[in-house]
Design an enzyme around this catalytic site. Sequence first.
Site, mmCIF file in Angstrom:
data_model
loop_
_atom_site.group_PDB
_atom_site.id
_atom_site.type_symbol
_atom_site.label_atom_id
_atom_site.label_comp_id
_atom_site.label_asym_id
_atom_site.label_seq_id
_atom_site.Cartn_x
_atom_site.Cartn_y
_atom_site.Cartn_z
ATOM 1 N N TYR A 7 0.757 -1.335 0.066
ATOM 2 C CA TYR A 7 -0.144 0.106 -0.118
ATOM 3 C C TYR A 7 0.826 1.472 0.069
ATOM 4 O O TYR A 7 1.910 1.187 0.094
ATOM 5 C CB TYR A 7 -1.147 -0.139 0.990
ATOM 6 C CG TYR A 7 -0.919 -0.048 2.473
ATOM 7 C CD1 TYR A 7 0.571 0.321 2.902
ATOM 8 C CD2 TYR A 7 -1.889 -0.142 3.514
ATOM 9 C CE1 TYR A 7 0.839 0.158 4.422
ATOM 10 C CE2 TYR A 7 -1.426 -0.176 4.917
ATOM 11 C CZ TYR A 7 -0.203 0.042 5.220
ATOM 12 O OH TYR A 7 0.144 0.046 6.838
ATOM 13 N N GLU A 8 0.124 2.476 -0.514
ATOM 14 C CA GLU A 8 0.884 3.612 -0.471
ATOM 15 C C GLU A 8 1.938 3.654 -1.595
ATOM 16 O O GLU A 8 2.918 4.391 -1.561
ATOM 17 C CB GLU A 8 1.575 4.092 0.833
ATOM 18 C CG GLU A 8 0.578 4.623 2.031
ATOM 19 C CD GLU A 8 -0.652 5.587 1.400
ATOM 20 O OE1 GLU A 8 -0.259 6.206 0.646
ATOM 21 O OE2 GLU A 8 -1.654 5.568 2.138
ATOM 22 N N GLY A 9 1.552 2.790 -2.777
ATOM 23 C CA GLY A 9 2.530 2.514 -3.803
ATOM 24 C C GLY A 9 3.512 1.484 -3.535
ATOM 25 O O GLY A 9 4.288 1.453 -2.708
#
Lengths: 573, 573
Positions: free
Chosen positions: A414-416
């Site tokens: 998550y968050e890239g």
Amino acid sequence: MPNYRAPQRDIQFVMHEVLAMADHYKTLHGSEDIDAQMIDAILAEAAKFSENVLAPINASGDEQGCSWDDGEVTTPSGFKEAYALYVEGGWPSISHSQTLGGQGLPESLGTMINELSGTSNWSWSMYPGLSHGAMNTIETHGTQEQKQQYLLPLVEGRWTGTMCLTESHCGTDLGLLRTKAELQEDGSYAISGTKIFISAGEHDMVDNIVHIVLARLPGAPEGTKGISLFIVPKVNVNQDGSLGGRNQVKCGSLEHKMGIHGNATCVMNFDGAKGYLIGPANKGLSCMFTFMNIARIGTAVQGLCSAEGAFQGALEYSKERLQMRSLTGPIEGGRMLAYYLSQLNDTITRNSDSDEAKEAEVLLSLLTPIAKAFMTETGLESANLGMQCFGGHGYIREYGMEQIVRDARIATIYEGTTGIQALDLLGRKVLMTQGQSLKAFTKKIHLFCKAEAENEAMAEFITPLMAANKEWGELTMKVGMAALKDRNEVGAASVDYLMYSGYVTQAYFFAQAAKISQVALAQETTEADFYKAKIFTARFFFSRLLPRTQTHATTMLAGADTLQDLDQDHFRF
Amino acid sequence: MPNYRAPQRDIQFVMHEVLAMADHYKTLHGSEDIDAQMIDAILAEAAKFSENVLAPINASGDEQGCSWDDGEVTTPSGFKEAYALYVEGGWPSISHSQTLGGQGLPESLGTMINELSGTSNWSWSMYPGLSHGAMNTIETHGTQEQKQQYLLPLVEGRWTGTMCLTESHCGTDLGLLRTKAELQEDGSYAISGTKIFISAGEHDMVDNIVHIVLARLPGAPEGTKGISLFIVPKVNVNQDGSLGGRNQVKCGSLEHKMGIHGNATCVMNFDGAKGYLIGPANKGLSCMFTFMNIARIGTAVQGLCSAEGAFQGALEYSKERLQMRSLTGPIEGGRMLAYYLSQLNDTITRNSDSDEAKEAEVLLSLLTPIAKAFMTETGLESANLGMQCFGGHGYIREYGMEQIVRDARIATIYEGTTGIQALDLLGRKVLMTQGQSLKAFTKKIHLFCKAEAENEAMAEFITPLMAANKEWGELTMKVGMAALKDRNEVGAASVDYLMYSGYVTQAYFFAQAAKISQVALAQETTEADFYKAKIFTARFFFSRLLPRTQTHATTMLAGADTLQDLDQDHFRF
């Protein structure tokens, strides 16, 4: 995780000795009077809260998970009570502007607190974590009225917030999102669409939840340039701030996940929900980025959290040296890096017209993808190592180690994802600036090495650091040249390039830690063991982890051919 | 895992083209008439069974898990039925002697079948897997009467077996075990003690379970030299083979685990249970080793299973090339290595008086710890990579990828952790033989390289393989020298040494695969895509995975100092 104890002395080492935060705060508007004692007092309070309130409900939260009933979500036992204590302690307001009822303390103190809450209870810490993201977004882009109506209750902690980005057909590529926002006569917008993976999207801790939602206006340009940002409250808010009727936004279901069971990961259905435009129309994505960078530092800290948790668990169980060393490396290196990033962020936001701010901008944009991907990857590795120390018992729930691995596993996604961070680093941050942002950092390393060049005692660290720093620039040139010929080279090299960069970056901080410790020992500190351990950890990093750069250096130059010259057919089986 | 499809062609490549199994079988007593057609027929049947029977109950088995009620264990829906079909198909008897109602097929065919069942349903495959270990132990060390009474029903599949080694206070160090066995007037023994982590220790698939139990006779020598092996049936067996009364052995509880939920991991309480000595008194541990080597090959195969499962799942979801390549490497290299080990084992057991058997003994003992640790570590890495391909969805249960990671996680721990395998390899297998066992293998690699020295087309593989093979010997010398000065060097170097050895070993097999594929392409095969893919995978391995040896080479020589010169105090926080 068994008996979490906040590593206060180690954190003080980074806050006071490595980063001299108190001096740094004197340069920030509104933070001039924060001194070391105040930092230690806040640290001690946060330590108590994480040890006594959050840690005890970590395993039970994983076991129970969240439950869904017709749109309502119940969090695990104790989560709601812990949140009430968190509000009572004034923690939500800590780094928000005094004009909005906040305490006006710098973001970097928030990072320190996030480490403690994230290690003691990752799932719980995501509820205030998402609120924080929503608060930053409204504080930066909201109107005065929006701040009065939505930000105040968030700062007080009476409400929480979310960030609603992802849709089932688009994760990273937000340009494809379909949620629409139609202007209504009263100036509000009717928001319709479905968002997935919404952390803390629905729960039972507070009366209202403020959703920050990405959506499209009718006739907006295609892709990322046609996205706007909206505030969509769970419960409508009257002019006087009192709660009105329920808004048309509902949690459709909860995801069943590998870990972070205590956090409600929601599918959110917006069915003509009342929303309010925040920031300029069609500029939603750039507004998001304010929040993105902080969120990525926050996720980097989670990598540190899983390493710290694994270390403490394993420490109680075994003192097996190799694994212990291997765990302290990522923790201490990660802490120095993440806290340094939050210090840079302080300078950007609170000392914005200074030259330091301009340099900080460059360094932060370069180091954020490195910290996010490198720290979460090494954090996951550390979590697995900690579990390994337990042998068969590590695989059994009751020992708490496998939960750390399951929780940590989301952080590289998550968050890239790591792959996305790697492309951002090599493509956007390094190559698109012709290496200028990298030079800004390697120059700092170079100056540090030069200053220590004559210092015999530091040679074991300075010599390899200097060599790696030089090689970093050379590899960047080579990859850049290859990329000019074939864009695919960027993708092929990016992950190795990022991991390489992570090790060199950490080597710089470990060398600083060693230097500080040598000085302390020379001055006959009363904490000789503590400083010796810092030097040993630096030594371990240089002899056992830094050599990983060799493999990354070779593979990043292996070229894209082995990946590209393959048809789909070759994957048939 | 979504739509498992047995990779029949890839397996045929290894069975027929790399290892020429049909020719090999002609050298084995009682296997002379197994030809390629027969191998393919068995493969096709096993493929059907794993695709149609096992794969469909893999995710549901994980979701449901096993349940315990007053000592009785219920397996997930469909597990019992699948086992009945397995028996109906005659699979349990496949590699056991015809004189015992077996089909007398070689162990290596069992390995091939294990790959399919392990990939399609890891948890389920452990039930027959443990039976197989028990069968091998009785077949090798049991009396005729014991074989008649216990082995026959196991071979028929009417009963299953277990291996009861671990106790709560001793995992690897079995010398500490306390379970005692007291001689009774009827010549049997009363077994008392508690065993943990007993896979398939209790379940609802069959009428009887045959436990192979390690215990101590009264007055037996301390440590590992005082351990004996016993047969302890769940239900006592009458002379005529009919079932008598329940024996005093009971499942006390089930472990709650990170994964392999479909397998019953039991705490087994022996309360004066009737047991029968198998093999010579106090020689139990050496008897165990018969089973140990096969079990470790079996676990190595599980590493391959998790890579294959991750690959197939990810393939359906994305064709992202880098990750796909990264996944095929460990699968194909692992398959060649594991199948090769089972081929060596065939020679040892079925052609025992040959010179080949003596060489096979040496090679198998060297390569088994490498295969077990290296393949399970890379298998776990692959499982995580496959999950990563899914982005956020990889973390969600429904997609099946996170189950592969949770199941795969046990493999680096059980049957001896990676650390234990590494000590076994470097300490016992390599250094204690003054490197003779290593030389036996590096010589084979050297001869292969020499034979291809003039082959231009093979240079890209032969040159780096030759260099790595030479370096392998040199590193062994250096580590050996360091170990003579300080024993701690062995522990400090061992894991890096093992991983290094794994990459070189796989490079040897990938070079063979490339050679075979080049020949096929030169002969204008109709399967050009297939053979091209094999060459591309070899190329990917050499350019992207083999360079990992660089880091391992450096760190294995980093010395023990960074690990040893640290007091407990330095770990305080």
